[in-house]
Motif scaffolding. Structure first.
Motif, mmCIF file in Angstrom:
data_model
loop_
_atom_site.group_PDB
_atom_site.id
_atom_site.type_symbol
_atom_site.label_atom_id
_atom_site.label_comp_id
_atom_site.label_asym_id
_atom_site.label_seq_id
_atom_site.Cartn_x
_atom_site.Cartn_y
_atom_site.Cartn_z
ATOM 1 N N LEU A 172 0.826 -1.211 0.000
ATOM 2 C CA LEU A 172 0.000 0.000 0.000
ATOM 3 C C LEU A 172 0.857 1.257 0.000
ATOM 4 C CD1 LEU A 172 -2.729 1.482 0.334
ATOM 5 C CD2 LEU A 172 -2.478 1.154 2.809
ATOM 6 N N GLN A 173 1.905 1.293 0.797
ATOM 7 C CA GLN A 173 2.753 2.476 0.877
ATOM 8 C C GLN A 173 3.522 2.704 -0.415
ATOM 9 O OE1 GLN A 173 4.738 1.056 4.383
ATOM 10 N NE2 GLN A 173 3.709 2.546 5.729
ATOM 11 N N ALA A 261 0.245 6.162 6.465
ATOM 12 C CA ALA A 261 -0.372 4.842 6.277
ATOM 13 C C ALA A 261 0.128 3.818 7.287
ATOM 14 C CB ALA A 261 -0.104 4.348 4.859
ATOM 15 N N ALA A 262 1.293 4.091 7.897
ATOM 16 C CA ALA A 262 1.796 3.199 8.945
ATOM 17 C C ALA A 262 0.915 3.201 10.174
ATOM 18 C CB ALA A 262 3.222 3.605 9.322
ATOM 19 N N HIS A 348 -5.144 5.893 -12.133
ATOM 20 C CA HIS A 348 -6.271 5.176 -11.542
ATOM 21 C C HIS A 348 -5.850 3.870 -10.876
ATOM 22 C CE1 HIS A 348 -9.368 7.378 -14.281
ATOM 23 N NE2 HIS A 348 -8.941 8.122 -13.279
ATOM 24 N N PHE A 349 -4.821 3.223 -11.402
ATOM 25 C CA PHE A 349 -4.398 1.946 -10.841
ATOM 26 C C PHE A 349 -3.299 2.094 -9.795
ATOM 27 C CE2 PHE A 349 -6.719 0.327 -14.419
ATOM 28 C CZ PHE A 349 -7.211 -0.891 -13.972
ATOM 29 N N THR A 350 -2.943 3.307 -9.453
ATOM 30 C CA THR A 350 -2.014 3.534 -8.335
ATOM 31 C C THR A 350 -2.696 4.400 -7.279
ATOM 32 O OG1 THR A 350 -1.035 5.371 -9.597
ATOM 33 C CG2 THR A 350 0.094 3.243 -9.688
ATOM 34 N N LEU A 357 -7.554 3.794 0.959
ATOM 35 C CA LEU A 357 -7.070 3.104 2.151
ATOM 36 C C LEU A 357 -6.092 3.969 2.938
ATOM 37 C CD1 LEU A 357 -6.552 -0.434 0.600
ATOM 38 C CD2 LEU A 357 -8.097 0.105 2.498
ATOM 39 N N THR A 358 -5.239 4.705 2.252
ATOM 40 C CA THR A 358 -4.266 5.561 2.940
ATOM 41 C C THR A 358 -4.955 6.684 3.705
ATOM 42 O OG1 THR A 358 -2.603 5.067 1.252
ATOM 43 C CG2 THR A 358 -2.242 7.020 2.598
#
Length: 372
Positions: A172-173, A261-262, A348-350, A357-358
């Motif tokens: 995710l990060q 995000a952590a 869009h895909f990154t 979520l972040t």
């Protein structure tokens, strides 16, 4: 030797290339024949039509020559020029759109018809502008499915422990760091992406070392160090000031998002499970083919419902609805930020996958601590 021009030459012609005086001056000298052809047009009062004069007003060609004036035949019509078209005398188009030789009451010449545009072949943002719609292109169903899959990985890994949770969190990060730079039009930006990801990875390692109880201190301390490091690196850059400032802002923002995000590692495990599933439900509902207001409403209701369902299966209970609703609101904000006015699949895909979520990570940590 006579001063009169040679009989075989026109009065306006000088075989030696000497400049000729204006017809009025020549007439004063006594040798100008008003019936002879002249290279000079007859002087007209101001505001009267001048048939053979082409004007170029309001244009600055930066030292280049203006377009070539047409050549007129004996009937007063322009012969076909470079464009293959002839214009009647007195209606030669000027650069400002008015007919040449017209005064203040002149009329505009008819502009050439624009070629027909096939709207179906235009990019989605340009087609939206022509149809009067918003040119913002939202991530579609495929990025939403990837967000839901990554959220499910976070929720399942959280139940296994912090080290298992670190694996999907690192993914995710990394996607967040790359997506933010591309969202801001900066690509390739390998150094900035690597710097932001290293900051997030350092925060993850520190949290695993000291425990989630020290989460705020670790996250804020890492963020402060990385902001200072980004500033030092940009000061050493040889780019112009505007470029350095823009790069600094993008690097700091990408590092901040990736490090924040952590917070999933610092949050309680049950809160991560509820929050990640709530984000997945909200984004899947948002991708439904519904009007914007309806899909946003359905997304928030889905997030709250996921919070209630999973809250009952964890220690959160009914308070999971509040955590799910808060995570859903942040997810939709991240989804809107990832929307782009150009149909870029990479964005869009990154960013479209990671930002929902972040953006929910701080709320998952705060509400998880408060409600747990």
């Amino acid at each position: 030797m006579s001063n009169q021009p040679y009989e075989g030459y026109d009065a306006g012609y000088d075989p030696y290339g000497q400049p000729q005086p204006h017809p009025q001056q020549a007439q004063q000298q006594g040798w100008y024949d008003p019936n002879a052809a002249s290279a000079y047009p007859q002087q007209q009062p101001y505001g009267q039509p001048q048939p053979h004069q082409q004007q170029w007003e309001g244009q600055n060609y930066g030292g280049a020559l203006p377009p070539e004036a047409p050549v007129y035949d004996s009937h007063g019509y322009a012969a076909p020029g470079a464009d293959g078209r002839a214009h009647p005398s007195g209606s030669v188009g000027r650069a400002d759109g008015w007919a040449a030789g017209q005064g203040g009451g002149g009329t505009r010449t008819a502009a050439p018809e624009a070629p027909a545009v096939d709207v179906s072949r235009l990019p989605a943002n340009q087609r939206a502008r022509l149809e009067g719609r918003s040119p913002i292109i939202e991530p579609g169903r495929q990025p939403a499915a990837l967000t839901a899959a990554l959220g499910a990985l976070l929720a399942g890994a959280a139940a296994l422990g912090s080290y298992a949770l670190a694996v999907p969190l690192v993914i995710l990060q990394a996607v967040t760091a790359a997506g933010w730079f591309r969202l801001n039009g900066m690509w390739p930006a390998r150094q900035g992406i690597a710097l932001a990801f290293l900051g997030a990875f350092a925060a993850d390692v520190a949290l695993l070392a000291v425990g989630r109880e020290q989460g705020p201190a670790v996250i804020l301390g890492t963020l402060g160090v990385w902001v200072l490091l980004s500033l030092v690196l940009q000061l050493r850059s040889h780019a112009d000031p505007d470029t350095r400032m823009y790069g600094l802002m993008a690097t700091v923002a990408s590092s901040a998002l990736s490090i924040v995000a952590a917070g999933y590692l610092a949050a309680p495990q049950d809160a991560v499970t509820v929050g990640a599933v709530a984000v997945a439900a909200a984004i899947l509902a948002r991708a439904l083919p519904l009007p914007t207001a309806a899909s946003v409403t359905v997304g928030l209701l889905a997030a709250a419902g996921a919070g209630i369902a999973l809250g009952g299966a964890t220690s959160l209970g009914t308070s999971g609805a509040f955590l799910g609703l808060g995570a859903g609101i942040c997810a939709l904000i991240g989804h809107r930020v990832a929307s782009y006015d150009y149909p870029s699949r990479f964005v869009h895909f990154t960013a479209g996958v990671a930002l929902p979520l972040t953006a929910a990570a701080p709320v998952v940590y705060v509400l998880g601590r408060a409600l747990g």
